[in-house]
Scaffold this motif. Structure first.
Motif, mmCIF file in Angstrom:
data_model
loop_
_atom_site.group_PDB
_atom_site.id
_atom_site.type_symbol
_atom_site.label_atom_id
_atom_site.label_comp_id
_atom_site.label_asym_id
_atom_site.label_seq_id
_atom_site.Cartn_x
_atom_site.Cartn_y
_atom_site.Cartn_z
ATOM 1 N N LYS A 184 29.608 12.133 40.578
ATOM 2 C CA LYS A 184 29.023 13.041 39.834
ATOM 3 C C LYS A 184 29.623 12.968 38.321
ATOM 4 C CE LYS A 184 28.423 16.492 43.215
ATOM 5 N NZ LYS A 184 29.010 17.977 43.707
ATOM 6 N N GLY A 185 28.757 13.277 37.313
ATOM 7 C CA GLY A 185 29.351 13.422 35.915
ATOM 8 C C GLY A 185 29.178 12.076 35.279
ATOM 9 N N GLY A 186 29.090 12.036 33.904
ATOM 10 C CA GLY A 186 29.155 10.842 32.981
ATOM 11 C C GLY A 186 27.889 10.022 33.295
ATOM 12 N N GLY A 187 28.002 9.093 32.674
ATOM 13 C CA GLY A 187 26.768 7.967 32.724
ATOM 14 C C GLY A 187 27.153 6.800 33.725
ATOM 15 N N LYS A 201 38.323 8.301 38.953
ATOM 16 C CA LYS A 201 37.794 8.979 37.735
ATOM 17 C C LYS A 201 38.022 8.104 36.774
ATOM 18 C CE LYS A 201 39.836 13.565 39.002
ATOM 19 N NZ LYS A 201 40.685 14.403 38.672
ATOM 20 N N ARG A 202 36.813 8.173 35.648
ATOM 21 C CA ARG A 202 36.674 7.330 34.566
ATOM 22 C C ARG A 202 35.751 8.109 33.630
ATOM 23 N NH1 ARG A 202 36.797 4.962 30.343
ATOM 24 N NH2 ARG A 202 35.775 2.762 30.040
ATOM 25 N N LYS A 203 36.240 8.408 32.268
ATOM 26 C CA LYS A 203 35.611 9.175 31.410
ATOM 27 C C LYS A 203 35.266 10.491 32.153
ATOM 28 C CE LYS A 203 33.437 5.569 28.664
ATOM 29 N NZ LYS A 203 32.152 5.015 28.061
ATOM 30 N N ASP A 204 34.036 11.063 31.986
ATOM 31 C CA ASP A 204 33.700 12.340 32.595
ATOM 32 C C ASP A 204 33.252 12.198 34.180
ATOM 33 O OD1 ASP A 204 34.384 13.995 30.646
ATOM 34 O OD2 ASP A 204 32.447 13.993 29.515
ATOM 35 N N ALA A 205 33.259 11.303 34.690
ATOM 36 C CA ALA A 205 32.785 10.621 35.985
ATOM 37 C C ALA A 205 33.820 10.888 37.074
ATOM 38 C CB ALA A 205 32.100 9.423 36.229
ATOM 39 N N VAL A 206 33.341 11.762 38.136
ATOM 40 C CA VAL A 206 34.373 11.609 39.268
ATOM 41 C C VAL A 206 33.861 11.317 40.267
ATOM 42 C CG1 VAL A 206 35.661 13.506 40.558
ATOM 43 C CG2 VAL A 206 35.497 13.827 38.261
ATOM 44 N N SER A 208 27.967 3.927 33.357
ATOM 45 C CA SER A 208 28.886 3.098 33.317
ATOM 46 C C SER A 208 30.339 3.785 33.673
ATOM 47 C CB SER A 208 29.194 2.425 31.580
ATOM 48 O OG SER A 208 30.543 1.889 31.489
ATOM 49 N N GLY A 209 30.355 4.896 33.047
ATOM 50 C CA GLY A 209 31.637 5.845 33.960
ATOM 51 C C GLY A 209 31.618 5.779 35.208
ATOM 52 N N GLN A 210 30.406 6.197 35.788
ATOM 53 C CA GLN A 210 30.355 6.247 37.271
ATOM 54 C C GLN A 210 30.839 5.109 37.858
ATOM 55 O OE1 GLN A 210 26.444 7.701 38.147
ATOM 56 N NE2 GLN A 210 27.157 9.799 37.542
ATOM 57 N N ALA A 211 30.440 3.972 37.498
ATOM 58 C CA ALA A 211 30.771 2.472 38.165
ATOM 59 C C ALA A 211 32.414 2.528 38.013
ATOM 60 C CB ALA A 211 30.033 1.134 37.303
ATOM 61 N N GLY A 212 32.942 2.843 36.758
ATOM 62 C CA GLY A 212 34.334 2.765 36.846
ATOM 63 C C GLY A 212 35.179 3.859 37.806
ATOM 64 N N ALA A 213 34.493 4.878 37.923
ATOM 65 C CA ALA A 213 34.972 6.068 38.848
ATOM 66 C C ALA A 213 35.123 5.490 40.014
ATOM 67 C CB ALA A 213 34.478 7.125 38.785
ATOM 68 N N VAL A 214 33.768 4.702 40.705
ATOM 69 C CA VAL A 214 33.760 4.220 42.209
ATOM 70 C C VAL A 214 35.064 3.065 42.159
ATOM 71 C CG1 VAL A 214 32.258 3.184 43.634
ATOM 72 C CG2 VAL A 214 31.661 5.054 42.037
ATOM 73 N N LYS A 215 34.843 2.333 41.341
ATOM 74 C CA LYS A 215 35.875 1.235 41.469
ATOM 75 C C LYS A 215 37.429 1.675 41.693
ATOM 76 C CE LYS A 215 37.845 -2.183 38.118
ATOM 77 N NZ LYS A 215 37.817 -2.781 36.672
#
Length: 162
Positions: free
Chosen positions: A100-103, A43-48, A105-112
């Motif tokens: 899913k969710g966020g932009g 998870k990162r910002k609104d991205a999961v 940058s947030g999605q890349a952080g969530a995948v990381k």
């Protein structure tokens, strides 16, 4: 322990063997499914992100697209490769992620974050390197909510004396 503690005066009767037995923790074991994959949620910002890793050639698929097609910016691709570089296992694992969710940058952080958690579940010996790099900690910074009477979260309307 050999006997129950009924009062504070009983604390000095505890033996060193009892203390040693309590301090021993179970070693971490690898967690894999029937297909030899490890799963983790990042998870990162609104991205999961839901991430599965398995031994392979280093292929990363995000939302059924190649990494280069989904994350076009080289900076975002670098973010996804960081956990493998820190752990020293580049091009040894295939990654399948749905996010899913966020932009972007947030999605890349969530995948990381998901890749890091899945790597340490697949091979617990990689945990020390990933933890020291800070990849196992969820970045809890999120957008601050807008307050009433304000133009943005903190910004006030322009002051007018007259």
């Amino acid at each position: 322990m050999s006997e129950d503690i009924k009062s504070l005066s009983d604390l000095d009767t505890i033996s060193s063997e009892d203390v040693a037995a309590v301090e021993i923790t179970a070693p971490r074991v690898a967690i894999r499914d029937d297909l030899g994959r490890s799963y983790a949620t990042g998870k990162r910002k609104d991205a999961v992100a839901r991430v599965w890793i398995k031994p392979g050639s280093g292929k990363i698929v995000v939302n059924e697209k190649e990494m280069n097609g989904y994350f076009a910016r080289p900076v975002l691709q670098m973010i996804l490769r960081q956990p493998f570089q820190v752990a020293g296992v580049e091009d040894q694992f295939d990654v399948k992620a749905t996010v899913k969710g966020g932009g972007l940058s947030g999605q890349a952080g969530a995948v990381k974050h998901g890749i890091s958690k899945a790597l340490q579940l697949y091979d617990p010996s990689l945990r020390a390197a990933l933890k020291s790099a800070g990849f196992l900690t969820r970045d809890s910074r999120v957008v601050e909510r807008k307050k009433f009477g304000k133009r943005k979260a903190r910004r006030s309307f322009q002051f007018s004396k007259r």
